[in-house]
Design an enzyme around this catalytic site. Structure first.
Site, mmCIF file in Angstrom:
data_model
loop_
_atom_site.group_PDB
_atom_site.id
_atom_site.type_symbol
_atom_site.label_atom_id
_atom_site.label_comp_id
_atom_site.label_asym_id
_atom_site.label_seq_id
_atom_site.Cartn_x
_atom_site.Cartn_y
_atom_site.Cartn_z
ATOM 1 N N TYR A 34 0.830 -1.204 0.000
ATOM 2 C CA TYR A 34 0.000 0.000 0.000
ATOM 3 C C TYR A 34 0.861 1.249 0.000
ATOM 4 C CZ TYR A 34 0.784 0.934 5.046
ATOM 5 O OH TYR A 34 1.328 1.231 6.265
ATOM 6 N N ARG A 53 8.421 4.318 -4.602
ATOM 7 C CA ARG A 53 8.412 3.382 -3.463
ATOM 8 C C ARG A 53 7.364 2.282 -3.688
ATOM 9 N NH1 ARG A 53 7.351 5.586 2.509
ATOM 10 N NH2 ARG A 53 5.259 5.831 1.654
ATOM 11 N N ARG A 101 -7.304 -20.707 -1.635
ATOM 12 C CA ARG A 101 -6.303 -20.458 -0.595
ATOM 13 C C ARG A 101 -5.124 -21.427 -0.700
ATOM 14 N NH1 ARG A 101 -4.539 -21.850 4.316
ATOM 15 N NH2 ARG A 101 -3.813 -20.163 5.678
ATOM 16 N N HIS A 103 -0.641 -20.885 -0.041
ATOM 17 C CA HIS A 103 0.379 -19.873 0.237
ATOM 18 C C HIS A 103 1.161 -19.462 -1.020
ATOM 19 C CE1 HIS A 103 -0.577 -21.036 4.301
ATOM 20 N NE2 HIS A 103 0.214 -20.101 4.796
ATOM 21 N N LYS A 148 6.416 -1.724 1.940
ATOM 22 C CA LYS A 148 5.215 -1.150 2.553
ATOM 23 C C LYS A 148 4.075 -2.152 2.394
ATOM 24 C CE LYS A 148 3.101 3.382 3.263
ATOM 25 N NZ LYS A 148 3.229 3.406 4.712
ATOM 26 N N GLU A 180 12.537 2.556 13.821
ATOM 27 C CA GLU A 180 11.565 3.584 13.431
ATOM 28 C C GLU A 180 10.409 3.526 14.413
ATOM 29 O OE1 GLU A 180 9.729 2.710 9.611
ATOM 30 O OE2 GLU A 180 9.794 0.573 10.002
HETATM 31 N N1 PDD Z 1 2.755 5.005 7.575
HETATM 32 N N2 PDD Z 1 7.485 3.812 8.959
HETATM 33 C C1 PDD Z 1 6.337 3.110 9.008
HETATM 34 C C2 PDD Z 1 6.361 1.741 9.608
HETATM 35 C C3 PDD Z 1 5.157 3.679 8.504
HETATM 36 O O1 PDD Z 1 4.017 2.950 8.531
HETATM 37 C C4 PDD Z 1 5.177 4.986 7.961
HETATM 38 C C5 PDD Z 1 3.962 5.636 7.393
HETATM 39 C C6 PDD Z 1 6.401 5.674 7.933
HETATM 40 C C7 PDD Z 1 6.529 7.059 7.353
HETATM 41 O O2 PDD Z 1 6.529 7.022 5.937
HETATM 42 P P1 PDD Z 1 5.973 8.256 5.077
HETATM 43 O O3 PDD Z 1 6.712 9.457 5.517
HETATM 44 O O4 PDD Z 1 6.289 7.878 3.681
HETATM 45 O O5 PDD Z 1 4.500 8.351 5.361
HETATM 46 C C8 PDD Z 1 7.527 5.054 8.430
HETATM 47 C C9 PDD Z 1 1.562 5.432 6.886
HETATM 48 C C10 PDD Z 1 1.318 6.890 6.890
HETATM 49 C C11 PDD Z 1 0.383 4.590 7.352
HETATM 50 O O6 PDD Z 1 0.587 3.392 7.465
HETATM 51 O O7 PDD Z 1 -0.713 5.121 7.536
#
Ligand code: PDD
Length: 286
Positions: A34, A53, A101, A103, A148, A180
């Site tokens: 996402y 990204r 289903r 994997h 992501k 983070e």
């Molecule tokens: N999340 N690290 C993680 C684990 C995140 O989920 C996010 C952002 C960030 C910051 O990334 P960016 O600056 O590109 O938004 C770092 C989004 C906003 C969410 O899951 O809603």
């Protein structure tokens, strides 16, 4: 008010009619990726970086991108028109589609593509004036946090552990180093130097993070992408978190103790001002 229109698999339709099969691999396995993209004054913010990204995430999970840049722009911009020039947040998600289903990847993949745009609430002024609380927690996530991905269970549990302690974010520690936040990137200030952990598989390469590093460099502020130990975090003069939704927030309480003076710090103020100027630039008509 007319019902919100969303995008699902090549169609624009009312939210209540957007339906996905229970056999969708996103639902069954969390098999998808996402993006969250802010739009200020109706203009997508750092769209090329977000689409890059997205492509990196798709490549990492071996899912072909069904749309090129111009198609994505057309989809996202059409969603934005519903809320005019208001600040908005676009959410988009792709999954490996519907299949029995199993994997392993299905042979024929028709990805499920979903996108919606929602109004973005302005940041609560109290967060800017007083800062927010965070707690540090062991990073219990997997080894591919640079993707992501939509499998966010670990992040959900960590964020809730923070909420249970009246904190707005969990700052994650892996092998003694800050990675983070549960849904944000982390910066600290140590002896006048802005520090943020370097990119790698243990953190998401945040678009907001990269912009802040760029802005600091352009403005001759001392900034370093370097490891940040748990001790350095606990002793930091300032701590900030960054994300597309929360922009740049000062963390003034960590583990129930004040960070630095316990107030938003001077370097946060400088960076916040630079970030807001960047947004204002986007709002100006070309
Ligand atoms: N999340 N690290 C993680 C684990 C995140 O989920 C996010 C952002 C960030 C910051 O990334 P960016 O600056 O590109 O938004 C770092 C989004 C906003 C969410 O899951 O809603």
């Amino acid at each position: 008010m007319p019902e919100q229109i969303v995008f699902l698999n090549d169609e624009f339709l009312p939210l209540s009619q957007a339906k996905v099969s229970v056999l969708d691999r996103g639902f069954v396995f969390g098999d998808g990726v996402y993006e969250v993209i802010p739009a200020y004054g109706g203009q997508l913010f750092r769209i090329d970086e977000h689409l890059r990204r997205l492509q990196d995430s798709l490549d990492a999970i071996r899912l072909p991108n069904p749309h090129d840049r111009s198609q994505w722009l057309a989809i996202l911009n059409r969603l934005l028109t519903q809320h005019g020039g208001d600040d908005q947040s676009v959410y988009l998600q792709l999954t490996r589609g519907v299949a029995p289903r199993d994997h392993a990847f299905p042979k024929h993949i028709q990805p499920t593509v979903f996108a919606m745009a929602n109004r973005m609430e302005p940041t609560d002024p109290q967060y800017l004036q007083q800062g927010i609380a965070a707690v540090s927690l062991p990073d219990s996530r997997w080894q591919h946090c640079n993707i992501k991905g939509i499998s966010l269970l670990a992040g959900v549990l960590l964020r809730q552990q923070a909420e249970d302690q009246q904190a707005m974010e969990a700052i994650l520690i892996r092998d003694g180093q800050v990675t983070e936040g549960a849904a944000s990137n982390i910066f600290i200030v140590e002896q006048g130097v802005i520090k943020t952990p370097p990119k790698g598989q243990h953190l998401l390469p945040g678009i907001t993070r990269d912009l802040l590093v760029e802005l600091a460099q352009q403005n001759q502020l001392a900034v370093s992408e370097t490891t940040v130990s748990e001790q350095a975090l606990l002793a930091a003069d300032e701590i900030w978190l960054s994300s597309s939704g929360r922009e740049l927030l000062p963390v003034t309480t960590l583990n129930h103790r004040p960070v630095g003076t316990g107030k938003p710090g001077p370097l946060w103020q400088t960076m916040y001002t630079l970030f807001q100027a960047c947004k204002a630039q986007l709002r100006k008509p070309a």
